[in-house]
Write an enzyme that holds these catalytic residues in place. Sequence first.
Site, mmCIF file in Angstrom:
data_model
loop_
_atom_site.group_PDB
_atom_site.id
_atom_site.type_symbol
_atom_site.label_atom_id
_atom_site.label_comp_id
_atom_site.label_asym_id
_atom_site.label_seq_id
_atom_site.Cartn_x
_atom_site.Cartn_y
_atom_site.Cartn_z
ATOM 1 N N SER A 92 108.558 36.629 100.534
ATOM 2 C CA SER A 92 107.122 36.816 100.354
ATOM 3 C C SER A 92 106.777 37.242 98.921
ATOM 4 O O SER A 92 107.594 37.841 98.224
ATOM 5 C CB SER A 92 106.602 37.875 101.321
ATOM 6 O OG SER A 92 106.963 37.560 102.632
HETATM 7 N N1 SAH Z 1 110.600 39.334 104.796
HETATM 8 C C1 SAH Z 1 111.179 38.090 104.423
HETATM 9 C C2 SAH Z 1 110.277 36.960 104.849
HETATM 10 C C3 SAH Z 1 111.027 35.733 105.149
HETATM 11 S S1 SAH Z 1 110.036 34.416 105.734
HETATM 12 C C4 SAH Z 1 111.386 38.044 102.923
HETATM 13 O O1 SAH Z 1 110.520 38.529 102.178
HETATM 14 O O2 SAH Z 1 112.378 37.468 102.483
HETATM 15 C C5 SAH Z 1 110.037 34.705 107.474
HETATM 16 C C6 SAH Z 1 111.387 34.686 108.145
HETATM 17 O O3 SAH Z 1 111.166 34.793 109.552
HETATM 18 C C7 SAH Z 1 112.195 33.413 107.944
HETATM 19 O O4 SAH Z 1 113.446 33.726 107.420
HETATM 20 C C8 SAH Z 1 112.300 32.816 109.343
HETATM 21 O O5 SAH Z 1 113.525 32.152 109.592
HETATM 22 C C9 SAH Z 1 112.167 34.056 110.196
HETATM 23 N N2 SAH Z 1 111.747 33.833 111.585
HETATM 24 C C10 SAH Z 1 110.838 32.945 112.059
HETATM 25 N N3 SAH Z 1 110.738 33.062 113.395
HETATM 26 C C11 SAH Z 1 111.601 34.035 113.792
HETATM 27 C C12 SAH Z 1 111.958 34.628 115.032
HETATM 28 N N4 SAH Z 1 111.423 34.243 116.185
HETATM 29 N N5 SAH Z 1 112.872 35.616 115.039
HETATM 30 C C13 SAH Z 1 113.461 36.036 113.896
HETATM 31 N N6 SAH Z 1 113.172 35.516 112.682
HETATM 32 C C14 SAH Z 1 112.253 34.533 112.623
#
Ligand code: SAH
Length: 244
Positions: A92
Site C-alpha cells: 500500500s
Molecule cells: N498490507 C499489505 C497489503 C498487501 S495487498 C502491504 O502493504 O504489503 C493485500 C493482500 O491481501 C494481498 O497480498 C492479497 O494476497 C491478500 N489477501 C487477499 N485476500 C485474502 C484473504 N482472504 N486472506 C488473506 N490474505 C488475503
Amino acid sequence: MGILIRQCIQSISFGFSVLNKITSLFKEREKVNWEEERLKMVDNQIVKRGIKDERVLDAMRKIPRHLFVPIDQRNNAYEDCPLSIGEGQTISQPYMVACMTEALRLQGNEKVLELGTGSGYQTAILAELAESVYTIERIIVLSERARRALKDLNYQNIHFKVGDGTYGWPEEKPFDRIIVTAGAPDISQVLIDQLKENGILVVPVGSRYSQTLYRVIKRKDKVEKENITLCVFVPLIGDHGWKE
Ligand code: SAH
C-alpha cells in the site's frame, strides 16, 4: 513481420528491465541514504496530510520500507504510491498505511489480527506499535517472503498463517484490533465476532475496484461505524469476501 515486431518489443522491454536492475544496483552501491528518503516521506506525504499520532510517525521513520519491496522497485520504495510486489498484489501507499494504523488507535498492549500480510510492511508497523500481531496471507510465496524480511529485522511478536483470512483466526480470538488490508464487499460479522468489546476493526469496504475505509467500533450492544476516507485496494478474496 508480426513476429519480428513482437521480438523487437520483447527485447526493448527486456532491455528496460535490465537497465532498471542496474540502476538499482548502482543506487545500492552509492549507499543511497534510505533514512533521509524515509524522513522526507514522512514529512512530505504523511505529516503534511494530517497524520498526528507520533507513535505511527516514529514507526514509519524507523522501518526500512525498501526492504519490503522487490529489488527492482527499491528506488521507488519511498514514493507516494502503491507498488507491485508480484502475484498481482501491491504494497500500500505509505499514506494509506499511516492512515489505517492511526485509525486503529494503538497504545502498545493490543493483540492485533491483520488480513493480507502482502509485503509484511504494514505487519512491521503493527509489530512496533502493538503487543502481538497475527497475520494471514492467502498467497504462500508472499507470506514466506514477508516472514523472511520480518525475521531479518528480528521481530519476535508476529505469528503467521497462510490461508483464507476471511474466517479470521478463531483459535486466537478475541482480538483488540483487526485490520483488513484488502478491499472487502462488506463489514463481516465473522470478524466482528472475533473482536473484544470496544475493539476496533479498520476495513476498506466497497466494490472490487474502489472502497471507503471504515473504522468500526464494537460496543456492548451495537456497532459504531465511521467513514475515514476513499481508497483503492486489491480485492479480499475468500469465502466471506469476493470470489476469485
Ligand atoms: N498490507 C499489505 C497489503 C498487501 S495487498 C502491504 O502493504 O504489503 C493485500 C493482500 O491481501 C494481498 O497480498 C492479497 O494476497 C491478500 N489477501 C487477499 N485476500 C485474502 C484473504 N482472504 N486472506 C488473506 N490474505 C488475503
